[in-house]
Design an enzyme around this catalytic site. Structure first.
Site, PDB file in Angstrom:
ATOM      1  N   SER A 192      33.278   4.053  27.104  1.00 54.20           N
ATOM      2  CA  SER A 192      34.132   4.895  28.156  1.00 54.20           C
ATOM      3  C   SER A 192      35.221   4.541  28.523  1.00 54.20           C
ATOM      4  O   SER A 192      35.727   3.010  28.187  1.00 54.20           O
ATOM      5  CB  SER A 192      32.971   4.662  29.517  1.00 54.20           C
ATOM      6  OG  SER A 192      33.030   3.526  30.129  1.00 54.20           O
ATOM      7  N   THR A 193      36.228   4.989  29.163  1.00 55.96           N
ATOM      8  CA  THR A 193      37.455   4.354  29.905  1.00 55.96           C
ATOM      9  C   THR A 193      37.338   3.273  30.511  1.00 55.96           C
ATOM     10  O   THR A 193      38.246   2.706  30.815  1.00 55.96           O
ATOM     11  CB  THR A 193      38.104   5.642  30.674  1.00 55.96           C
ATOM     12  OG1 THR A 193      37.199   6.342  31.402  1.00 55.96           O
ATOM     13  CG2 THR A 193      38.685   6.781  29.403  1.00 55.96           C
ATOM     14  N   GLU A 194      35.996   3.262  31.162  1.00 52.94           N
ATOM     15  CA  GLU A 194      35.676   1.985  31.945  1.00 52.94           C
ATOM     16  C   GLU A 194      35.357   0.841  31.224  1.00 52.94           C
ATOM     17  O   GLU A 194      35.179  -0.323  31.941  1.00 52.94           O
ATOM     18  CB  GLU A 194      34.691   2.367  33.185  1.00 52.94           C
ATOM     19  CG  GLU A 194      35.228   3.174  34.249  1.00 52.94           C
ATOM     20  CD  GLU A 194      35.479   4.558  33.861  1.00 52.94           C
ATOM     21  OE1 GLU A 194      36.561   5.062  34.209  1.00 52.94           O
ATOM     22  OE2 GLU A 194      34.796   5.172  33.223  1.00 52.94           O
ATOM     23  N   ASN A 195      34.813   1.072  30.099  1.00 55.28           N
ATOM     24  CA  ASN A 195      34.301  -0.324  29.184  1.00 55.28           C
ATOM     25  C   ASN A 195      35.381  -1.144  28.859  1.00 55.28           C
ATOM     26  O   ASN A 195      35.025  -2.343  28.273  1.00 55.28           O
ATOM     27  CB  ASN A 195      33.631   0.491  27.724  1.00 55.28           C
ATOM     28  CG  ASN A 195      32.356   1.106  28.210  1.00 55.28           C
ATOM     29  OD1 ASN A 195      31.836   2.010  27.743  1.00 55.28           O
ATOM     30  ND2 ASN A 195      31.547   0.746  29.517  1.00 55.28           N
ATOM     31  N   ASP A 234      22.517   3.957  26.372  1.00 56.13           N
ATOM     32  CA  ASP A 234      22.746   2.679  27.536  1.00 56.13           C
ATOM     33  C   ASP A 234      21.575   1.771  27.331  1.00 56.13           C
ATOM     34  O   ASP A 234      20.330   2.205  26.629  1.00 56.13           O
ATOM     35  CB  ASP A 234      22.751   3.111  28.913  1.00 56.13           C
ATOM     36  CG  ASP A 234      23.490   2.131  29.913  1.00 56.13           C
ATOM     37  OD1 ASP A 234      23.995   1.302  29.334  1.00 56.13           O
ATOM     38  OD2 ASP A 234      23.152   2.307  31.040  1.00 56.13           O
ATOM     39  N   GLU A 238      20.924  20.247  32.303  1.00 50.50           N
ATOM     40  CA  GLU A 238      19.461  19.334  32.539  1.00 50.50           C
ATOM     41  C   GLU A 238      19.780  18.057  32.325  1.00 50.50           C
ATOM     42  O   GLU A 238      20.183  17.545  31.031  1.00 50.50           O
ATOM     43  CB  GLU A 238      18.325  20.108  31.882  1.00 50.50           C
ATOM     44  CG  GLU A 238      18.080  21.423  32.221  1.00 50.50           C
ATOM     45  CD  GLU A 238      17.762  21.701  33.928  1.00 50.50           C
ATOM     46  OE1 GLU A 238      17.074  20.724  34.284  1.00 50.50           O
ATOM     47  OE2 GLU A 238      17.806  22.883  34.400  1.00 50.50           O
ATOM     48  N   GLY A 248      22.858  -4.142  25.870  1.00 48.29           N
ATOM     49  CA  GLY A 248      23.196  -5.343  26.507  1.00 48.29           C
ATOM     50  C   GLY A 248      21.730  -6.169  26.933  1.00 48.29           C
ATOM     51  O   GLY A 248      21.278  -7.293  26.436  1.00 48.29           O
ATOM     52  N   ARG A 249      20.764  -5.322  27.675  1.00 47.49           N
ATOM     53  CA  ARG A 249      19.778  -5.670  28.049  1.00 47.49           C
ATOM     54  C   ARG A 249      18.562  -5.888  26.966  1.00 47.49           C
ATOM     55  O   ARG A 249      17.875  -6.663  26.723  1.00 47.49           O
ATOM     56  CB  ARG A 249      18.997  -4.752  28.922  1.00 47.49           C
ATOM     57  CG  ARG A 249      19.728  -4.765  30.675  1.00 47.49           C
ATOM     58  CD  ARG A 249      19.607  -3.749  31.439  1.00 47.49           C
ATOM     59  NE  ARG A 249      20.380  -2.582  31.040  1.00 47.49           N
ATOM     60  CZ  ARG A 249      20.362  -1.434  31.493  1.00 47.49           C
ATOM     61  NH1 ARG A 249      19.434  -1.172  32.406  1.00 47.49           N
ATOM     62  NH2 ARG A 249      21.165  -0.410  31.258  1.00 47.49           N
ATOM     63  N   TRP A 250      18.880  -5.103  25.906  1.00 45.18           N
ATOM     64  CA  TRP A 250      18.086  -5.134  24.758  1.00 45.18           C
ATOM     65  C   TRP A 250      18.092  -6.338  24.167  1.00 45.18           C
ATOM     66  O   TRP A 250      16.953  -7.110  23.774  1.00 45.18           O
ATOM     67  CB  TRP A 250      18.056  -4.333  23.787  1.00 45.18           C
ATOM     68  CG  TRP A 250      17.103  -4.083  22.444  1.00 45.18           C
ATOM     69  CD1 TRP A 250      16.039  -3.280  22.388  1.00 45.18           C
ATOM     70  CD2 TRP A 250      17.517  -4.502  21.434  1.00 45.18           C
ATOM     71  NE1 TRP A 250      15.581  -3.560  21.113  1.00 45.18           N
ATOM     72  CE2 TRP A 250      16.525  -4.476  20.294  1.00 45.18           C
ATOM     73  CE3 TRP A 250      18.481  -5.642  20.708  1.00 45.18           C
ATOM     74  CZ2 TRP A 250      16.243  -4.987  19.148  1.00 45.18           C
ATOM     75  CZ3 TRP A 250      18.425  -6.027  19.520  1.00 45.18           C
ATOM     76  CH2 TRP A 250      17.255  -5.789  18.722  1.00 45.18           C
ATOM     77  N   HIS A 257      24.492  -4.035  20.475  1.00 46.87           N
ATOM     78  CA  HIS A 257      25.291  -2.951  19.813  1.00 46.87           C
ATOM     79  C   HIS A 257      25.079  -2.529  18.538  1.00 46.87           C
ATOM     80  O   HIS A 257      24.809  -1.503  17.811  1.00 46.87           O
ATOM     81  CB  HIS A 257      26.787  -3.073  20.115  1.00 46.87           C
ATOM     82  CG  HIS A 257      27.259  -3.226  21.505  1.00 46.87           C
ATOM     83  ND1 HIS A 257      26.637  -2.651  22.391  1.00 46.87           N
ATOM     84  CD2 HIS A 257      28.045  -4.254  21.990  1.00 46.87           C
ATOM     85  CE1 HIS A 257      27.207  -2.924  23.748  1.00 46.87           C
ATOM     86  NE2 HIS A 257      28.075  -3.974  23.369  1.00 46.87           N
TER      87      HIS A 257
HETATM   88  C1  IPE Z   1      28.031   4.324  29.861  1.00 45.51           C
HETATM   89  O1  IPE Z   1      27.308   2.976  29.979  1.00 45.51           O
HETATM   90  C2  IPE Z   1      29.166   4.380  28.818  1.00 45.51           C
HETATM   91  C3  IPE Z   1      28.384   4.401  27.461  1.00 45.51           C
HETATM   92  C4  IPE Z   1      27.435   4.430  27.280  1.00 45.51           C
HETATM   93  C5  IPE Z   1      29.359   4.343  26.363  1.00 45.51           C
HETATM   94  P1  IPE Z   1      27.909   1.995  30.896  1.00 45.51           P
HETATM   95  O2  IPE Z   1      26.758   0.788  30.681  1.00 45.51           O
HETATM   96  O3  IPE Z   1      29.165   1.553  30.586  1.00 45.51           O
HETATM   97  O4  IPE Z   1      27.922   2.554  32.558  1.00 45.51           O
HETATM   98  P2  IPE Z   1      27.584   1.896  33.916  1.00 45.51           P
HETATM   99  O5  IPE Z   1      28.597   0.915  34.080  1.00 45.51           O
HETATM  100  O6  IPE Z   1      26.314   1.129  33.737  1.00 45.51           O
HETATM  101  O7  IPE Z   1      27.528   2.779  34.582  1.00 45.51           O
HETATM  102  C1  IPE Z   2      25.750   0.810  26.058  1.00 45.36           C
HETATM  103  O1  IPE Z   2      24.826  -0.284  26.323  1.00 45.36           O
HETATM  104  C2  IPE Z   2      26.705   0.687  24.924  1.00 45.36           C
HETATM  105  C3  IPE Z   2      28.146   0.655  25.487  1.00 45.36           C
HETATM  106  C4  IPE Z   2      28.363   1.124  26.825  1.00 45.36           C
HETATM  107  C5  IPE Z   2      29.101   0.413  24.787  1.00 45.36           C
HETATM  108  P1  IPE Z   2      25.425  -1.479  27.367  1.00 45.36           P
HETATM  109  O2  IPE Z   2      26.350  -2.752  26.598  1.00 45.36           O
HETATM  110  O3  IPE Z   2      25.966  -0.794  28.613  1.00 45.36           O
HETATM  111  O4  IPE Z   2      24.046  -2.211  27.659  1.00 45.36           O
HETATM  112  P2  IPE Z   2      23.446  -2.579  29.369  1.00 45.36           P
HETATM  113  O5  IPE Z   2      23.685  -1.372  30.060  1.00 45.36           O
HETATM  114  O6  IPE Z   2      24.609  -3.721  29.415  1.00 45.36           O
HETATM  115  O7  IPE Z   2      22.443  -2.808  29.023  1.00 45.36           O
HETATM  116 MG    MG Z   3      25.053  -0.127  30.235  1.00 46.27          MG
END
Ligand code: IPE
Ligand code: IPE
Ligand code: MG
Length: 250
Positions: free
Chosen positions: A60-63, A15, A204, A18-20, A32
């Site tokens: 994830s299924t939510e992505n 995770d 853990e 995006g912030r990076w 990414h």
């Molecule tokens: C979890 O990260 C899914 C993956 C790393 C693939 P998200 O960035 O989607 O999770 P939330 O939305 O912050 O909980």
């Molecule tokens: C994790 O990084 C990668 C995926 C979920 C595919 P994010 O894209 O969630 O990055 P942040 O959390 O927005 O910084």
């Molecule tokens: Mg994220």
């Protein structure tokens, strides 16, 4: 004291991409892209440590809730990554496996083909299993197992009264996968976000503020060191240590 074993199975919630990117004035997708070398450095580090199973949460299924542009980028990025990296993974004697809802019609056919090709190419490798959790959700996996049990019961093949933890676990996506002893999440978020819900029962958790593109094998080794310092109890009680009284196990 002899060094305790490394975990057999490490799960990673990658995770912070995006912030990076945002911190550098770049589009989220650049984060990414920068996550790929981080993942491959971690795979090399896991091999050095003797880890047998590494599960990486890639989508994830939510992505699907992200912008169409980001989802589209991630699908094509995964296609490219598998084409570019499958031989390297094979040369490392890594077996590649996918868990998740790969037959979801939103998954591009080409990606399904690349996933099957990578699995087929690496199927006999034995040094380490790299599991990509793609279009994966822990709840979807549990529903998948429940549906399989219900189908078998409705067909008269199993007695509902015989369903126990083992019978359920045998219907998960990858029954031979051991439960993860350690789950690492980067980027400072302290939640599970639907990752390995069933399998994480006694894992853990190590949370690190490092953003995924900045993570590497050294960070992985640090997380494993922290895991080694944990006392795992599995519902038992702390053994009293004569004289110390602080509950520290010997
Ligand atoms: C979890 O990260 C899914 C993956 C790393 C693939 P998200 O960035 O989607 O999770 P939330 O939305 O912050 O909980
Ligand atoms: C994790 O990084 C990668 C995926 C979920 C595919 P994010 O894209 O969630 O990055 P942040 O959390 O927005 O910084
Ligand atoms: Mg994220």
């Amino acid at each position: 004291m002899p060094e305790r074993d490394v975990p057999r199975h490490v799960g990673i919630i990658m995770d912070g991409n995006g912030r990076w990117a945002n911190a550098r004035g770049l589009p989220r997708t650049a984060g990414h892209a920068q996550g790929e070398p981080a993942l491959f450095d971690v795979i090399h580090g896991a091999l050095d440590l003797g880890i047998e199973w590494l599960t990486a949460y890639t989508f994830s299924t939510e992505n699907w809730n992200r912008s169409p542009e980001e989802v589209e980028f991630l699908m094509h990025f995964n296609i490219d990554l598998l084409r570019r990296r499958r031989d390297e993974l094979n040369d490392l004697d890594v077996r590649v496996v996918f868990i998740g809802e790969r037959h979801d019609p939103r998954v591009p056919e080409q990606l399904r083909i690349e996933m099957a090709t990578a699995e087929e190419l690496t199927r006999d490798n034995t040094t380490m299993n790299v599991v990509f959790a793609f279009n994966y959700g822990g709840r979807a996996e549990i529903v998948h197992a429940a549906r399989r049990l219900a189908r078998a019961a409705a067909a008269g093949k199993i007695d509902p009264e015989s369903i126990d933890v083992e019978a359920f676990a045998a219907r998960l996506y990858l029954p031979e996968m051991p439960d993860p002893e350690l789950i690492v999440r980067t980027s400072g978020e302290m939640r599970i976000s639907n990752f390995l819900l069933w399998e994480a029962a006694y894992a853990e958790f190590v949370f690190t503020p490092v953003l995924w593109p900045d993570f590497d094998r050294t960070e992985l080794a640090r997380c494993v060191d922290e895991y080694r310092r944990r006392e795992r109890r599995f519902g038992g009680a702390i053994d009293a240590v004569a004289g110390s009284g602080d509950g520290t196990s010997s």
